[in-house]
Design a protein around this motif. Structure first.
Motif, PDB file in Angstrom:
ATOM      1  N   THR A 103      11.961  12.367  22.084  1.00 31.60           N
ATOM      2  CA  THR A 103      11.641  10.937  21.991  1.00 31.60           C
ATOM      3  C   THR A 103      11.457  10.476  20.545  1.00 31.60           C
ATOM      4  OG1 THR A 103       9.272  11.391  22.331  1.00 31.60           O
ATOM      5  CG2 THR A 103      10.598  10.921  24.281  1.00 31.60           C
ATOM      6  N   LEU A 104      11.948  11.242  19.587  1.00 32.99           N
ATOM      7  CA  LEU A 104      11.749  10.885  18.174  1.00 32.99           C
ATOM      8  C   LEU A 104      12.322   9.509  17.853  1.00 32.99           C
ATOM      9  CD1 LEU A 104      10.850  11.534  15.309  1.00 32.99           C
ATOM     10  CD2 LEU A 104      13.000  12.795  14.987  1.00 32.99           C
ATOM     11  N   ALA A 105      13.509   9.193  18.343  1.00 27.63           N
ATOM     12  CA  ALA A 105      14.109   7.889  18.041  1.00 27.63           C
ATOM     13  C   ALA A 105      13.261   6.753  18.596  1.00 27.63           C
ATOM     14  CB  ALA A 105      15.531   7.827  18.599  1.00 27.63           C
ATOM     15  N   ASN A 106      12.761   6.921  19.816  1.00 28.75           N
ATOM     16  CA  ASN A 106      11.924   5.872  20.415  1.00 28.75           C
ATOM     17  C   ASN A 106      10.616   5.696  19.656  1.00 28.75           C
ATOM     18  OD1 ASN A 106      13.824   5.481  22.417  1.00 28.75           O
ATOM     19  ND2 ASN A 106      12.793   6.807  23.903  1.00 28.75           N
ATOM     20  N   VAL A 107      10.003   6.811  19.288  1.00 27.73           N
ATOM     21  CA  VAL A 107       8.733   6.739  18.561  1.00 27.73           C
ATOM     22  C   VAL A 107       8.948   6.117  17.179  1.00 27.73           C
ATOM     23  CG1 VAL A 107       6.893   8.121  17.513  1.00 27.73           C
ATOM     24  CG2 VAL A 107       7.701   8.659  19.817  1.00 27.73           C
ATOM     25  N   THR A 108      10.034   6.470  16.520  1.00 27.38           N
ATOM     26  CA  THR A 108      10.324   5.913  15.198  1.00 27.38           C
ATOM     27  C   THR A 108      10.514   4.399  15.284  1.00 27.38           C
ATOM     28  OG1 THR A 108      11.359   8.000  14.543  1.00 27.38           O
ATOM     29  CG2 THR A 108      11.844   6.059  13.192  1.00 27.38           C
ATOM     30  N   ARG A 109      11.275   3.938  16.281  1.00 24.33           N
ATOM     31  CA  ARG A 109      11.470   2.492  16.442  1.00 24.33           C
ATOM     32  C   ARG A 109      10.145   1.790  16.721  1.00 24.33           C
ATOM     33  NH1 ARG A 109      16.347   4.036  19.030  1.00 24.33           N
ATOM     34  NH2 ARG A 109      15.279   4.138  21.052  1.00 24.33           N
ATOM     35  N   ALA A 110       9.326   2.392  17.574  1.00 21.65           N
ATOM     36  CA  ALA A 110       8.048   1.766  17.900  1.00 21.65           C
ATOM     37  C   ALA A 110       7.157   1.660  16.666  1.00 21.65           C
ATOM     38  CB  ALA A 110       7.349   2.558  19.002  1.00 21.65           C
ATOM     39  N   LEU A 111       7.104   2.726  15.862  1.00 21.33           N
ATOM     40  CA  LEU A 111       6.296   2.691  14.640  1.00 21.33           C
ATOM     41  C   LEU A 111       6.858   1.710  13.622  1.00 21.33           C
ATOM     42  CD1 LEU A 111       5.371   6.447  14.087  1.00 21.33           C
ATOM     43  CD2 LEU A 111       3.782   4.567  14.502  1.00 21.33           C
ATOM     44  N   ALA A 112       8.184   1.640  13.514  1.00 19.91           N
ATOM     45  CA  ALA A 112       8.798   0.714  12.549  1.00 19.91           C
ATOM     46  C   ALA A 112       8.419  -0.729  12.851  1.00 19.91           C
ATOM     47  CB  ALA A 112      10.316   0.876  12.564  1.00 19.91           C
ATOM     48  N   GLY A 113       8.130  -1.008  14.127  1.00 21.67           N
ATOM     49  CA  GLY A 113       7.749  -2.366  14.498  1.00 21.67           C
ATOM     50  C   GLY A 113       6.358  -2.765  14.047  1.00 21.67           C
ATOM     51  N   VAL A 114       5.518  -1.779  13.734  1.00 23.03           N
ATOM     52  CA  VAL A 114       4.143  -2.111  13.318  1.00 23.03           C
ATOM     53  C   VAL A 114       3.811  -1.658  11.903  1.00 23.03           C
ATOM     54  CG1 VAL A 114       3.251  -2.157  15.672  1.00 23.03           C
ATOM     55  CG2 VAL A 114       3.234  -0.009  14.405  1.00 23.03           C
ATOM     56  N   LEU A 115       4.523  -0.651  11.380  1.00 25.67           N
ATOM     57  CA  LEU A 115       4.237  -0.158  10.029  1.00 25.67           C
ATOM     58  C   LEU A 115       5.111  -0.896   9.020  1.00 25.67           C
ATOM     59  CD1 LEU A 115       4.032   3.719  10.609  1.00 25.67           C
ATOM     60  CD2 LEU A 115       2.187   2.040  10.631  1.00 25.67           C
ATOM     61  N   ARG A 116       4.745  -2.115   8.732  1.00 27.51           N
ATOM     62  CA  ARG A 116       5.527  -2.926   7.797  1.00 27.51           C
ATOM     63  C   ARG A 116       4.847  -2.912   6.430  1.00 27.51           C
ATOM     64  NH1 ARG A 116       5.730  -6.250  12.579  1.00 27.51           N
ATOM     65  NH2 ARG A 116       7.803  -6.153  13.517  1.00 27.51           N
ATOM     66  N   ALA A 117       4.999  -1.789   5.741  1.00 27.78           N
ATOM     67  CA  ALA A 117       4.460  -1.611   4.386  1.00 27.78           C
ATOM     68  C   ALA A 117       2.994  -1.999   4.269  1.00 27.78           C
ATOM     69  CB  ALA A 117       5.299  -2.404   3.372  1.00 27.78           C
ATOM     70  N   PRO A 118       2.115  -1.394   5.067  1.00 26.05           N
ATOM     71  CA  PRO A 118       0.676  -1.643   4.899  1.00 26.05           C
ATOM     72  C   PRO A 118       0.180  -1.040   3.589  1.00 26.05           C
ATOM     73  CG  PRO A 118       1.035   0.118   6.460  1.00 26.05           C
ATOM     74  CD  PRO A 118       2.390  -0.428   6.124  1.00 26.05           C
ATOM     75  N   GLU A 119      -1.052  -1.353   3.238  1.00 25.10           N
ATOM     76  CA  GLU A 119      -1.596  -0.850   1.971  1.00 25.10           C
ATOM     77  C   GLU A 119      -1.609   0.675   1.957  1.00 25.10           C
ATOM     78  OE1 GLU A 119      -5.573  -1.360  -0.863  1.00 25.10           O
ATOM     79  OE2 GLU A 119      -5.514  -2.230   1.146  1.00 25.10           O
ATOM     80  N   TYR A 120      -2.098   1.273   3.036  1.00 21.56           N
ATOM     81  CA  TYR A 120      -2.063   2.728   3.183  1.00 21.56           C
ATOM     82  C   TYR A 120      -1.786   3.065   4.639  1.00 21.56           C
ATOM     83  CZ  TYR A 120      -4.097   3.367  -1.456  1.00 21.56           C
ATOM     84  OH  TYR A 120      -4.327   3.353  -2.809  1.00 21.56           O
ATOM     85  N   VAL A 121      -1.108   4.183   4.847  1.00 19.57           N
ATOM     86  CA  VAL A 121      -0.896   4.721   6.187  1.00 19.57           C
ATOM     87  C   VAL A 121      -1.369   6.165   6.183  1.00 19.57           C
ATOM     88  CG1 VAL A 121       0.789   5.329   7.961  1.00 19.57           C
ATOM     89  CG2 VAL A 121       1.050   3.206   6.686  1.00 19.57           C
ATOM     90  N   TYR A 122      -2.159   6.498   7.186  1.00 25.43           N
ATOM     91  CA  TYR A 122      -2.697   7.853   7.331  1.00 25.43           C
ATOM     92  C   TYR A 122      -2.051   8.469   8.567  1.00 25.43           C
ATOM     93  CZ  TYR A 122      -6.025   5.987   4.004  1.00 25.43           C
ATOM     94  OH  TYR A 122      -6.583   5.406   2.895  1.00 25.43           O
ATOM     95  N   VAL A 123      -1.451   9.632   8.388  1.00 20.25           N
ATOM     96  CA  VAL A 123      -0.711  10.259   9.479  1.00 20.25           C
ATOM     97  C   VAL A 123      -1.181  11.700   9.663  1.00 20.25           C
ATOM     98  CG1 VAL A 123       1.292   8.805   8.980  1.00 20.25           C
ATOM     99  CG2 VAL A 123       1.203  11.111   8.059  1.00 20.25           C
TER     100      VAL A 123
END
Length: 277
Positions: A103-123
């Protein structure tokens, strides 16, 4: 933004830092990826408490409120509840290559919809080789790499990093190991048994091999996020996950292990940062 594979990972790993950040006026959003699953009737009774997402979301919303964070759910299905269903510990063995993450492609698309260059991202750093944690790591860093903001990404230690044996299986975290008498799991026998089982099941290639070249070639440094004043709030938030904490030996053991872990880090939670070339 804090990317959390499951409904509890962000607070287990970074709950003290999140509380400190929000107390300082920062806006923190916990983006949880795997937040839905099959109907409970399709699962073995022993697995239903883990797939009761109505309950788990209520617990998560309460826990997030304790540390002052907002929540965002991406409604992906975690590996344990995708066919073929896993009833053993094999979800701690990652596939030979990126193509094995179904499901990597689905998860990547879902994250791309919310991770729009925030100040910091913690993973999550993928310590422990849980398939969902590593898939989250790969997807989030792919989004950051495509958007040219990898320099904004920080990596937190998965809860499984409390086990020295599991830490030694991670290419970066293994550089920071405690002496035997400092081991957090000395204070939590039931949790130690759970993580011992996970350590025995853990398998798969070096997690860095899944990532974009800048991360594979980076020099890594660890920073400490001070949170000692907010440890109690973190532990209160963790206690909100009543359906899950029992599987890790109960709040008492988790509290003792995490306190020892925080003390070893100097009253802090560790964050890993790549020096990109």
């Amino acid at each position: 933004m804090v990317v959390s594979p499951h409904l509890d990972d962000a607070i287990l790993s970074l709950g003290g830092s999140i509380a400190a950040w929000t107390a300082a006026g920062e806006r923190v959003v916990i983006v949880t990826i795997y937040t839905t699953g099959p109907t409970l009737a399709r699962l073995a009774p022993s697995m239903r408490k883990f797939a009761d997402y109505a309950t788990r979301r209520r617990e998560d919303a309460t826990a997030a409120a304790v540390v002052g964070a907002e929540v965002c759910y991406l409604d992906q299905v975690e590996r344990a509840f995708r066919r073929p269903y896993l009833t053993d510990w094999s979800f701690f063995t990652t596939p030979p290559g990126r193509d094995g993450f179904a499901t990597l492609a689905n998860v990547t698309r879902a994250l791309a919809g919310v991770l729009r260059a925030p100040e910091y991202v913690y993973v999550p750093f993928g310590i422990g080789n849980h398939v969902d944690h590593v898939e989250a790591l790969v997807a989030a860093t792919d989004v950051a790499h495509a958007g040219s903001w990898l320099d904004r990404v920080r990596f937190y230690e998965d809860f499984y990093a409390l086990s020295g044996r599991i830490r030694r299986g991670h290419p970066i975290a293994k550089s920071r190991l405690w002496r035997g008498w400092q081991a957090p799991l000395l204070h939590a026998r039931r949790l130690a048994l759970v993580l011992q089982t996970i350590a025995a099941a853990r398998g798969g290639p070096d997690v860095l091999g899944y990532l974009a070249p800048p991360l594979r070639d980076a020099r890594w440094v660890v920073e400490r996020s001070p949170m000692a004043a907010y440890e109690a709030r973190k532990l209160d938030a963790i206690s909100c996950y009543a359906s899950q904490t029992r599987a890790f030996g109960g709040r008492a053991g988790i509290t003792r292990a995490l306190h020892a872990y925080h003390v070893w880090w100097g009253g802090a939670e560790p964050l890993w940062r790549p020096n990109l070339r």
